[in-house]
Design an enzyme around this catalytic site. Structure first.
Site, mmCIF file in Angstrom:
data_model
loop_
_atom_site.group_PDB
_atom_site.id
_atom_site.type_symbol
_atom_site.label_atom_id
_atom_site.label_comp_id
_atom_site.label_asym_id
_atom_site.label_seq_id
_atom_site.Cartn_x
_atom_site.Cartn_y
_atom_site.Cartn_z
ATOM 1 N N HIS A 29 0.700 -1.145 -0.299
ATOM 2 C CA HIS A 29 0.361 0.094 0.066
ATOM 3 C C HIS A 29 1.002 1.578 -0.036
ATOM 4 O O HIS A 29 0.812 1.722 0.912
ATOM 5 C CB HIS A 29 -1.310 0.181 1.203
ATOM 6 C CG HIS A 29 -2.420 -0.361 0.987
ATOM 7 N ND1 HIS A 29 -1.493 -2.163 0.913
ATOM 8 C CD2 HIS A 29 -3.061 -1.215 1.055
ATOM 9 C CE1 HIS A 29 -2.730 -3.385 1.535
ATOM 10 N NE2 HIS A 29 -3.594 -2.618 1.151
ATOM 11 N N LYS A 239 -3.625 11.059 -0.154
ATOM 12 C CA LYS A 239 -2.867 9.840 -0.856
ATOM 13 C C LYS A 239 -2.163 10.058 -1.750
ATOM 14 O O LYS A 239 -2.142 10.527 -2.886
ATOM 15 C CB LYS A 239 -4.017 8.750 -0.816
ATOM 16 C CG LYS A 239 -4.289 7.745 -0.567
ATOM 17 C CD LYS A 239 -5.355 6.850 -0.722
ATOM 18 C CE LYS A 239 -5.298 5.509 -0.562
ATOM 19 N NZ LYS A 239 -6.312 4.966 -0.175
ATOM 20 N N SER A 334 -22.136 -9.905 38.261
ATOM 21 C CA SER A 334 -22.210 -11.103 37.471
ATOM 22 C C SER A 334 -21.461 -12.222 36.987
ATOM 23 O O SER A 334 -21.022 -13.338 37.819
ATOM 24 C CB SER A 334 -22.474 -10.915 36.166
ATOM 25 O OG SER A 334 -23.801 -10.048 35.818
ATOM 26 N N GLU A 355 -16.709 -3.954 24.868
ATOM 27 C CA GLU A 355 -16.127 -5.595 24.857
ATOM 28 C C GLU A 355 -14.778 -5.457 23.984
ATOM 29 O O GLU A 355 -13.835 -6.073 24.276
ATOM 30 C CB GLU A 355 -16.866 -6.574 24.563
ATOM 31 C CG GLU A 355 -18.063 -6.849 25.314
ATOM 32 C CD GLU A 355 -19.351 -5.781 25.365
ATOM 33 O OE1 GLU A 355 -19.423 -5.405 24.391
ATOM 34 O OE2 GLU A 355 -20.591 -6.179 26.406
ATOM 35 N N PHE A 380 -21.232 -12.126 25.330
ATOM 36 C CA PHE A 380 -20.709 -11.498 24.637
ATOM 37 C C PHE A 380 -18.959 -10.921 24.253
ATOM 38 O O PHE A 380 -18.793 -10.143 23.752
ATOM 39 C CB PHE A 380 -20.720 -10.484 25.347
ATOM 40 C CG PHE A 380 -21.995 -10.018 26.427
ATOM 41 C CD1 PHE A 380 -23.542 -10.421 25.263
ATOM 42 C CD2 PHE A 380 -23.128 -9.764 27.425
ATOM 43 C CE1 PHE A 380 -24.924 -10.390 25.784
ATOM 44 C CE2 PHE A 380 -23.897 -9.731 27.453
ATOM 45 C CZ PHE A 380 -25.289 -9.644 26.480
ATOM 46 N N HIS A 404 -22.440 -17.235 32.765
ATOM 47 C CA HIS A 404 -23.282 -17.110 32.281
ATOM 48 C C HIS A 404 -22.730 -18.411 30.869
ATOM 49 O O HIS A 404 -23.948 -17.701 29.836
ATOM 50 C CB HIS A 404 -23.857 -16.032 32.186
ATOM 51 C CG HIS A 404 -23.939 -14.973 33.192
ATOM 52 N ND1 HIS A 404 -23.263 -14.620 33.687
ATOM 53 C CD2 HIS A 404 -25.024 -14.752 33.250
ATOM 54 C CE1 HIS A 404 -23.616 -14.186 34.806
ATOM 55 N NE2 HIS A 404 -24.734 -14.082 35.350
ATOM 56 N N ASP A 412 -33.075 -15.763 30.975
ATOM 57 C CA ASP A 412 -32.560 -14.412 30.836
ATOM 58 C C ASP A 412 -33.010 -14.690 28.810
ATOM 59 O O ASP A 412 -32.924 -13.886 28.318
ATOM 60 C CB ASP A 412 -31.319 -14.186 31.080
ATOM 61 C CG ASP A 412 -31.182 -12.112 31.618
ATOM 62 O OD1 ASP A 412 -32.018 -12.442 31.928
ATOM 63 O OD2 ASP A 412 -30.090 -13.079 32.657
#
Lengths: 610, 610
Positions: A29, A239, A334, A355, A380, A404, A412
């Protein structure tokens, strides 16, 4: 007074070497490198404090190319700094070269791999957090960003977190060359639009002409003087700058220059300028005091959730080791990482519901030799799959915990249930995948994770399970536990996590019917205890696996793989969650998914019958 | 003149029913529901145009609860609108109920599942794009967002895209109750801070007191009158509003009220108000004209990249079907969806480098019955894993194409190589996973994908492969191709994609040595052609799989699974990429990974020898 003549020549050399390296490598590139050459020339000559001869110097600044495809420019900088020879520069993209298509830590002082856009800045946040809160050293983190990658949400997770945390040791330099791979970006050359966004996220923003050496110098100087917030330099660039045939032309992304020799001429010819890069003032990283202590222990028969055991074990580990740190995605009550947060607040990082940023921050922290454990719901962690994938390319040592797991969470519903996490983590290069069924197993595995290379994953349960394992038993990565066996077992049942109890209950029921089942608690899924499985398969007439996970890529597939080479392997049947779960009580959902004791017993009867 | 007395009573009913439903279900998020009750009461009474009796009415507005954990409030609205009874409301979270812990399409008119934060708004962008550009109907999309989820980068992908696209039919209502699961959010009650961010991303932003019925009415009215951009209403609210024991208290997230009956009393008691929700003006969605034509065909022996075949086949499909649309993550000249974009610009969506938003937009488009094909590099689909996972829970029909599979891409290096995509997609509920080895296979599979339910994934190659399959051959989901076989085969080699050619070459070498290999092109990995594999396994002395993918979760594991039940299965050996690849020529990398013809032949010799 900066020497602009030298800097211009240096920038031209970076362009020339970007063109030469790409031409030599046969791909790359170059145009994406040329736009940022002036920015990097001034940084390299005037601001970066990086002891290239000693990449492990703890006080070194960090330079992350978030636009990893501008690797020719990055390698051209290494040459100008004397870290590589011109010969090595020209090995770009060839087999065996350290100079890969996108930078990786194979070439020091590169901290992390980039190339999946939108990851370098979030990792930079992690490095900056390490500098501020852990190492407590004055190094700066410089991140070269592309404008196309500003479309990635992860960039804005980084902007949010860095703004909130006031990371004044972090500078983002955005190369706004306007042209993406196929078209103009959403904002084009609207550097003021980018600046407004950065300011709204709590950053100092400076919009400049990215080819004006004085403006670049002033912006970098300002970035080092802002003391309460990170700085973003929004640099309007062209560029392919410097070569008419490609400058600001569409359709030139990721393409070689057609006439590289003419381009080099147009840029003033090849040069061999050497930059004396500033070295940092010596210093040593802060170390946290340890208080000693021991891992938690539970008595056989106690009822404890493995997520609770994770929290307690991690907290104890924090007392034993000063380098252990924890991160969580705003669900620490949790995952139970809140226990660590309360005991070791200086070493806990609240990453909020982001996350991707959480994993990237962990990658940044481990690049500075800290030992991060990051946790959220297992479901998640899928949000950060690309970051976990890239962390493996970064050769990062990460410890992740997903709570979980599976339908056993109950009411849930499926959005909160990790049902693909084992598959995801098994398919991460060099990973370790662990799923303990009780508290003592969890504690032993958490302790071992601290010393594991690569990416290790611990899957924990929401509900309580009875402690079956003695705290003194040898629980280890690659191990398993035979819960029950005899010399005349009819079949083997392999379970993990919540299904261990179901398998045990089923074995009792079967025993009353005269069917003897060997039960294996396969708490280490990768690596898996192949010897124990092969032996069990050779000694019984069938193998039944049962897991709270989709049928693909989980425990069952891992067992099949362990038995693949056996010529005399008996039939294997997998029980797993095959229909989309709904809400309900954990027992109802295990039953509906046909992974409870009743389903195990019934499948066992069928297997033994034939 | 709106009737504020009625609206207040309605809001209190929504609160009461949120408390009652959660109490009846034994879990849930009543306090997160209570904060947004005033906002939803005014929306339901005055602005939403949704024919609850006819959820499929194409002119219906769409209401997406991006904060899916506020499901009690959502279901309370359904009751107030007459869509469910009070009895069903109280079935919340119980096994068998349509009212799951987080909303899913099992309860109409819910378009999509939510519960993984930060996904509802990006899906709303897709619905709004459908309204503007495809259906060309005046429906509005309303999205209730939480403030905690504003930390997710995907929210900012949505803000960016909607602002850029000028989606004035989209309104985000952000319930800024300040309190997350464990602590205050990064911005707390700084609604002006959120407003500045939204404005910087090109939205109209309105900051209000979210419990002031007049202010809410005015803001919603303004949202419907802005004509060039989306609107964000930043509403400052109190979590648990209306019940002193929980209002604005930390530590009350996702917890039942301790005294639900007293809370209901404090809220003025249970009510049975019915709202007459506005219904939309009748209308019909726009339909695109079709021009007919045929799928592309290639002659045996031509050299064509499967990504090129994807682009051509998709373009032809667009001529055959007016409901097919395409999306790409700004790499359309790599995936070759640019061919579709050029032929059908009205049905092409440039999603820029924002893979999460791309998948979410596709989910939104298919909710309006369009047939989306979305493409990017296979490696970068990992970025959207959580969105793909949730799309399955949404019962979405999505067609995804990932290009640049495996080490065979060559010089770009591991960051660009899809090596975990098969594992990821196999572990998606109800998915289909396809990996054709030539152009004619690709065209046939692309055509079949248009009618497939669930999430289907097509993996394409960067480099050219020879056409081996006749355009008239029956290529189908669940099928395979036996390239060579005899009545006396020694072993079976199973390959897909780039490794089919390697397997074929190896078989020729082996043949010269007197070893007869059956070669199967397993282009359909899920579902897999179990009959053909079982037959081959029973007729040969060993099975060898070879794939350009990590060893876990890919072709090899799928083959092992297909053979799991066979009692007389011969040994199976998997060849896959087991070391981290680097840059190099495709052939060099296939060789280094031990998945080229030489490695296949050597593994075959060893297998047959023993």
């Amino acid at each position: 007074m900066p020497n602009n003549d030298f800097r211009h020549e240096l920038a031209q050399q970076l362009r020339v070497d970007s063109v030469r390296a790409s031409a030599a490598g046969g791909s790359g590139h170059p145009t994406s490198s040329m736009s940022a050459a002036d920015l990097m020339a001034v940084l390299l000559d005037g601001y970066l404090k990086l002891d290239y001869a000693n990449p492990d110097n703890p006080v070194n600044d960090h330079l992350v190319f978030s636009k990893g495809h501008a690797s020719p420019l990055y390698y051209a900088m290494l040459k100008a700094a004397g870290a590589i020879t011109d010969e090595e520069l020209l090995s770009f993209r060839t087999f065996g070269s350290r100079l890969e298509g996108h930078p990786t830590p194979r070439i020091p002082p590169t901290d992390v791999a980039t190339g999946s856009l939108g990851q370098g800045l979030p990792v930079g946040v992690g490095l900056a957090l390490a500098g501020k809160r852990l190492d407590r050293l004055p190094y700066r983190v410089w991140v070269l960003c592309g404008d196309s990658e500003m479309a990635e949400g992860s960039m804005w997770e980084a902007f949010q977190h860095a703004g909130w945390a006031g990371l004044d040791n972090l500078t983002a330099i955005v190369d706004v060359n306007r042209l993406g791979q196929t078209r103009e970006t959403m904002l084009g050359w609207d550097v003021d639009g980018y600046a407004a966004r950065a300011e709204a996220f709590g950053w100092k923003a400076i919009a400049i002409d990215g080819h004006d050496l004085d403006a670049i110098d002033a912006a970098l100087a300002q970035a080092t003087s802002v003391t309460d917030r990170p700085t973003a330099i929004l640099a309007r660039t062209h560029k392919g700058r410097g070569v008419k045939a490609v400058e600001d032309q569409p359709g030139k992304h990721g393409k070689l220059l057609e006439e590289p020799e003419e381009a080099v001429e147009e840029l003033g010819g090849a040069r061999s300028l050497a930059v004396t890069v500033k070295t940092p003032t010596p210093g040593s990283p802060h170390r946290f005091a340890t208080t000693g202590g021991a891992l938690p222990r539970w008595e056989i028969g106690e009822e404890v959730a493995t997520r609770q055991a994770y929290g307690q074990a991690l907290t104890a580990l924090g007392e034993l080791r000063g380098d252990v740190v924890a991160l969580d995605g705003e669900v620490s009550n949790s995952t139970m990482s809140e226990l660590f947060a309360k005991a070791h607040p200086d070493r806990y990082f609240e990453m909020f519901i982001a996350e991707q940023q959480m994993i990237a921050a962990a990658v940044g922290l481990q690049a500075r030799n800290w030992v991060p454990f990051a946790s959220t719901f297992g479901a998640f962690l899928t949000r950060a799959h690309d970051f976990i994938r890239m962390a493996a390319i970064s050769r990062a040592d990460l410890r992740l915990c997903g709570s979980h797991a599976g339908v056993s969470i109950g009411e849930d519903g499926p959005s909160q249930m990790a049902l693909e996490d084992i598959a995801m983590f098994r398919a991460v290069h060099g990973s370790t995948v662990l799923h303990p069924s009780d508290a003592n197993q969890t504690a032993a595995l958490v302790a071992e994770m601290a010393t594991l290379p690569g990416i290790s994953y611990l899957r924990t349960l929401r509900g309580k399970t009875p402690v079956r394992t003695s705290p003194d038993e040898n629980i280890r990565v690659g191990g398993s536990r035979v819960l029950r066996n005899s010399d005349h077992d009819d079949l083997t049942i392999v379970a993990c996590g919540i299904t261990v109890g179901e398998a045990e209950k089923a074995a009792e029921v079967l025993d009353a019917e005269g069917i003897r089942a060997r039960v294996i608690d396969c708490y280490s899924i990768k690596p898996i205890d192949g010897d124990t499985l092969v032996q069990a398969a050779s000694q019984t007439r069938a193998v039944l696996t049962v897991e709270d996970h989709w049928p693909e890529g989980g425990l069952g597939d891992a067992v099949l793989d362990a038995l693949a080479a056996c010529p005399d392997r008996p039939p294997v049947r997998k029980l797993a969650v095959s229909a989309m779960p709904v809400s309900g009580k954990p027992g109802e959902l295990l039953h509906a998914a046909h992974i409870d004791a009743e389903a195990v017993a019934e499948a066992a009867r069928q297997l033994v019958k034939r």
